[in-house]
Motif scaffolding. Structure first.
Motif, PDB file in Angstrom:
ATOM      1  N   SER A  24     -12.943 -53.891  -9.965  1.00 21.76           N
ATOM      2  CA  SER A  24     -13.423 -55.230 -10.329  1.00 21.76           C
ATOM      3  C   SER A  24     -14.554 -55.644  -9.397  1.00 21.76           C
ATOM      4  O   SER A  24     -14.776 -55.025  -8.349  1.00 21.76           O
ATOM      5  N   ALA A  25     -15.235 -56.703  -9.755  1.00 19.62           N
ATOM      6  CA  ALA A  25     -16.205 -57.301  -8.840  1.00 19.62           C
ATOM      7  C   ALA A  25     -15.448 -57.884  -7.654  1.00 19.62           C
ATOM      8  O   ALA A  25     -14.301 -58.323  -7.779  1.00 19.62           O
ATOM      9  N   THR A  26     -16.074 -57.875  -6.494  1.00 20.79           N
ATOM     10  CA  THR A  26     -15.471 -58.471  -5.296  1.00 20.79           C
ATOM     11  C   THR A  26     -15.667 -59.982  -5.352  1.00 20.79           C
ATOM     12  O   THR A  26     -16.737 -60.461  -5.701  1.00 20.79           O
ATOM     13  N   TYR A  37     -10.817 -57.306  -4.096  1.00 23.41           N
ATOM     14  CA  TYR A  37     -11.118 -56.630  -5.355  1.00 23.41           C
ATOM     15  C   TYR A  37      -9.903 -55.813  -5.770  1.00 23.41           C
ATOM     16  O   TYR A  37      -9.006 -55.538  -4.971  1.00 23.41           O
ATOM     17  N   ARG A  51     -13.599 -51.845 -18.132  1.00 22.77           N
ATOM     18  CA  ARG A  51     -13.922 -52.701 -16.987  1.00 22.77           C
ATOM     19  C   ARG A  51     -12.666 -53.444 -16.557  1.00 22.77           C
ATOM     20  O   ARG A  51     -11.679 -53.526 -17.296  1.00 22.77           O
ATOM     21  N   ASP A  85     -13.374 -63.790 -18.231  1.00 24.14           N
ATOM     22  CA  ASP A  85     -13.065 -62.873 -17.148  1.00 24.14           C
ATOM     23  C   ASP A  85     -11.837 -63.322 -16.383  1.00 24.14           C
ATOM     24  O   ASP A  85     -11.701 -64.465 -16.011  1.00 24.14           O
ATOM     25  N   ASN A 145     -11.374 -57.114 -14.656  1.00 20.06           N
ATOM     26  CA  ASN A 145     -11.676 -58.461 -14.159  1.00 20.06           C
ATOM     27  C   ASN A 145     -10.567 -58.889 -13.204  1.00 20.06           C
ATOM     28  O   ASN A 145      -9.393 -58.679 -13.487  1.00 20.06           O
TER      29      ASN A 145
END
Length: 201
Positions: free
Chosen positions: A193-195, A185, A103, A83, A105
């Motif tokens: 993306s994930a925070t 993010y 997605r 990631d 990353n």
């Protein structure tokens, strides 16, 4: 015949005497004054500041700034495997995949202090005020391979007053201006993306 030869010699001698005349030109006795002339442009000399290196911060041998001891280096693994790595920003091969994004990353690529990367700061969760934070995002397709998105990544910061710098692109660089916590993010092509968070001290 003697008369013709004598006349020719006298004629050549007379022509030679007339041709040997020195030409004189009138030269000025001193140069004209240029300084302060109307329309002159003043020249301002500014000293160039000399940077002094900060002691104690030395690029690690794995740093992209450290010289290679091997004159024929071989490709190595990207610093951020999995990631957050890839995309061609950190020495990886450029991505040519144009599959749709599945997605995104995003992470801290590294922290830079005193002009040099700080070893071991990939995915850092804290950094000192005054240093620079290098971020990285990689869009991935359905098979988890890096892909080229249609849009340009946009970054969001929970407390933008703590940093100055870019809010778009794959590898923005932020200068840390104050102590506190920052959640981050990125978004591209409708994917977020994930925070992740980082503390500044």
């Amino acid at each position: 015949m003697r008369r013709v030869t004598a006349a020719a010699i006298v004629g050549v001698a007379a022509a030679a005497l007339m041709a040997c005349h020195t030409i004189h030109e009138d030269l000025p006795t001193r140069p004209t004054q240029v300084a302060g002339a109307p329309g002159s442009i003043p020249v301002v000399v500014l000293p160039i500041p000399q940077l002094t290196p900060t002691p104690g911060i030395v690029p690690s041998p794995s740093s992209p700034l450290a010289p290679s001891p091997n004159p024929n280096p071989r490709p190595t693994a990207a610093p951020n495997q999995g990631d957050g790595g890839g995309g061609g920003g950190g020495g990886e091969p450029p991505t040519t995949n144009r599959s749709p994004v599945a997605r995104l990353n995003a992470s801290v690529y590294f922290v830079e202090c005193g002009g040099a990367p700080v070893p071991g700061t990939g995915r850092a969760t804290e950094a000192p005020v005054g240093c620079r934070l290098h971020l990285d995002c990689t869009a991935r397709d359905g098979s988890n391979s890096p892909t080229i998105p249609r849009g340009n990544p946009q970054w969001t910061y929970s407390n933008p007053g703590l940093v100055t710098g870019g809010s778009s692109g794959f590898n923005p660089v932020l200068t840390i201006r104050g102590a506190g916590h920052l959640d981050i993010y990125a978004e591209v092509d409708g994917f977020r993306s994930a925070t992740f968070g980082i503390n500044f001290y």
